[in-house]
Design an enzyme around this catalytic site. Sequence first.
Site, PDB file in Angstrom:
ATOM      1  N   ASP A 141      20.030  14.266  -1.610  1.00 55.92           N
ATOM      2  CA  ASP A 141      20.454  14.726  -3.033  1.00 55.92           C
ATOM      3  C   ASP A 141      19.877  15.782  -3.555  1.00 55.92           C
ATOM      4  OD1 ASP A 141      22.043  14.219  -5.221  1.00 55.92           O
ATOM      5  OD2 ASP A 141      20.644  12.444  -5.927  1.00 55.92           O
ATOM      6  N   ASN A 197      31.933  10.096  -4.596  1.00 56.76           N
ATOM      7  CA  ASN A 197      32.021  11.681  -4.668  1.00 56.76           C
ATOM      8  C   ASN A 197      33.559  11.922  -4.781  1.00 56.76           C
ATOM      9  OD1 ASN A 197      29.032  11.952  -2.418  1.00 56.76           O
ATOM     10  ND2 ASN A 197      29.382  12.085  -4.868  1.00 56.76           N
ATOM     11  N   ARG A 233      27.602  25.564  -6.961  1.00 59.02           N
ATOM     12  CA  ARG A 233      27.187  24.366  -6.526  1.00 59.02           C
ATOM     13  C   ARG A 233      27.308  24.274  -4.882  1.00 59.02           C
ATOM     14  NH1 ARG A 233      26.065  19.768  -9.539  1.00 59.02           N
ATOM     15  NH2 ARG A 233      26.817  18.579  -7.690  1.00 59.02           N
ATOM     16  N   HIS A 277      25.512  23.122  -1.292  1.00 61.72           N
ATOM     17  CA  HIS A 277      25.899  22.214  -0.077  1.00 61.72           C
ATOM     18  C   HIS A 277      25.543  22.928   1.076  1.00 61.72           C
ATOM     19  CE1 HIS A 277      26.959  19.344  -3.150  1.00 61.72           C
ATOM     20  NE2 HIS A 277      27.964  20.087  -3.511  1.00 61.72           N
TER      21      HIS A 277
HETATM   22  C1  IPE Z   1      24.604   9.991  -3.566  1.00 58.45           C
HETATM   23  O1  IPE Z   1      24.231  11.173  -4.201  1.00 58.45           O
HETATM   24  C2  IPE Z   1      25.808  10.297  -2.307  1.00 58.45           C
HETATM   25  C3  IPE Z   1      25.272  11.362  -1.282  1.00 58.45           C
HETATM   26  C4  IPE Z   1      24.090  12.046  -1.422  1.00 58.45           C
HETATM   27  C5  IPE Z   1      26.088  11.916  -0.512  1.00 58.45           C
HETATM   28  P1  IPE Z   1      24.980  11.137  -5.798  1.00 58.45           P
HETATM   29  O2  IPE Z   1      24.638  12.450  -6.351  1.00 58.45           O
HETATM   30  O3  IPE Z   1      26.567  11.162  -5.432  1.00 58.45           O
HETATM   31  O4  IPE Z   1      24.509   9.995  -6.502  1.00 58.45           O
HETATM   32  P2  IPE Z   1      24.733   9.521  -7.874  1.00 58.45           P
HETATM   33  O5  IPE Z   1      26.237   9.539  -8.555  1.00 58.45           O
HETATM   34  O6  IPE Z   1      23.824  10.791  -8.711  1.00 58.45           O
HETATM   35  O7  IPE Z   1      24.036   8.101  -8.008  1.00 58.45           O
HETATM   36  C1  IPE Z   2      23.775  15.801  -2.728  1.00 60.82           C
HETATM   37  O1  IPE Z   2      23.911  16.647  -3.830  1.00 60.82           O
HETATM   38  C2  IPE Z   2      25.238  16.100  -1.588  1.00 60.82           C
HETATM   39  C3  IPE Z   2      26.461  15.168  -2.320  1.00 60.82           C
HETATM   40  C4  IPE Z   2      26.419  14.156  -3.154  1.00 60.82           C
HETATM   41  C5  IPE Z   2      27.481  15.645  -1.756  1.00 60.82           C
HETATM   42  P1  IPE Z   2      24.479  16.571  -5.102  1.00 60.82           P
HETATM   43  O2  IPE Z   2      25.633  17.424  -5.114  1.00 60.82           O
HETATM   44  O3  IPE Z   2      24.702  15.077  -5.695  1.00 60.82           O
HETATM   45  O4  IPE Z   2      23.520  17.424  -6.088  1.00 60.82           O
HETATM   46  P2  IPE Z   2      22.948  17.134  -7.429  1.00 60.82           P
HETATM   47  O5  IPE Z   2      22.488  15.630  -7.528  1.00 60.82           O
HETATM   48  O6  IPE Z   2      24.084  17.426  -8.495  1.00 60.82           O
HETATM   49  O7  IPE Z   2      21.788  17.864  -7.839  1.00 60.82           O
HETATM   50 MG    MG Z   3      23.504  14.077  -6.804  1.00 58.77          MG
END
Ligand code: IPE
Ligand code: IPE
Ligand code: MG
Length: 250
Positions: free
Chosen positions: A22, A70, A35, A39
Amino acid sequence: MSLKEEIRDSIKRPQHVAIIMDGNGRWAKKKGYIRSIGHENGVDALRNIATASAEANIKYLTVYAFSSENWNRPKAEVKALMSILVSSLKKELKTLQDNKIRLRAIGDSLSLPHNCQRELAEVMELTKDNDHMTLTLALSYGSREEIKLAVQKLAREVAAGERTVESIDEEVISKALYTDFLPDPDLLIRTSDEYRISNYLLWQIAYSELYFTPKLWPDFGAEDFYEAILSYMNRERRFGKTTEQIKSLS
Ligand code: IPE
Ligand code: IPE
Ligand code: MG
């Protein structure tokens, strides 16, 4: 001795590590990028950690790459993530083969775009004889959905007279989940200073050790990973027993 060697040579090392990767979005934002750049850098971090994991003789690494929830992100971000997934699968085949890593996936794979499904199936097939480590991608994965499907499958078997209600024990439930080929995680790591599970492996982490770190996923490196594992190795897993009982066993 390096941290890696210490882990590699210890019988206390975890067999299965699960990670909630995350913080990609915040990493990008901090640097003034969009963003999807976060990734892309997240893929680099995953390559480092998968290699570090294989080098430390960890048998199973399971990473949360895309949750069922997601899908609710902006269309453009979902599209970017799927396209990064396809290009990474193509690019990373060599890393998988060089490190004898078998790729597997858990989740609702049929909901992925067709080119993702195809690429994934191909890399899984090409790496299926690699026996040093199994890297499992949780893709379009949601734990409650997984449990729902398992309950439906078992209920169907009962209705068809193929099994009795009493035959459904914890082992049978575990084997009805996507993770039927995996032992339960010993250690669960979540990056980016978030303290929740986000619908990940709810059944499987019943007794996993949890490790949270403020590092954002693209910044999480091999040394950070080894530190998490060392922290795990220094803990006492009691499984409901007392310290005295655990000590007398070892
Ligand atoms: C959890 O991360 C899913 C992945 C890392 C793929 P999110 O960023 O989607 O989680 P929430 O929504 O903040 O709990
Ligand atoms: C985790 O990073 C990757 C996925 C959930 C696909 P995030 O995209 O959730 O990054 P933040 O939490 O917004 O920083
Ligand atoms: Mg996240």
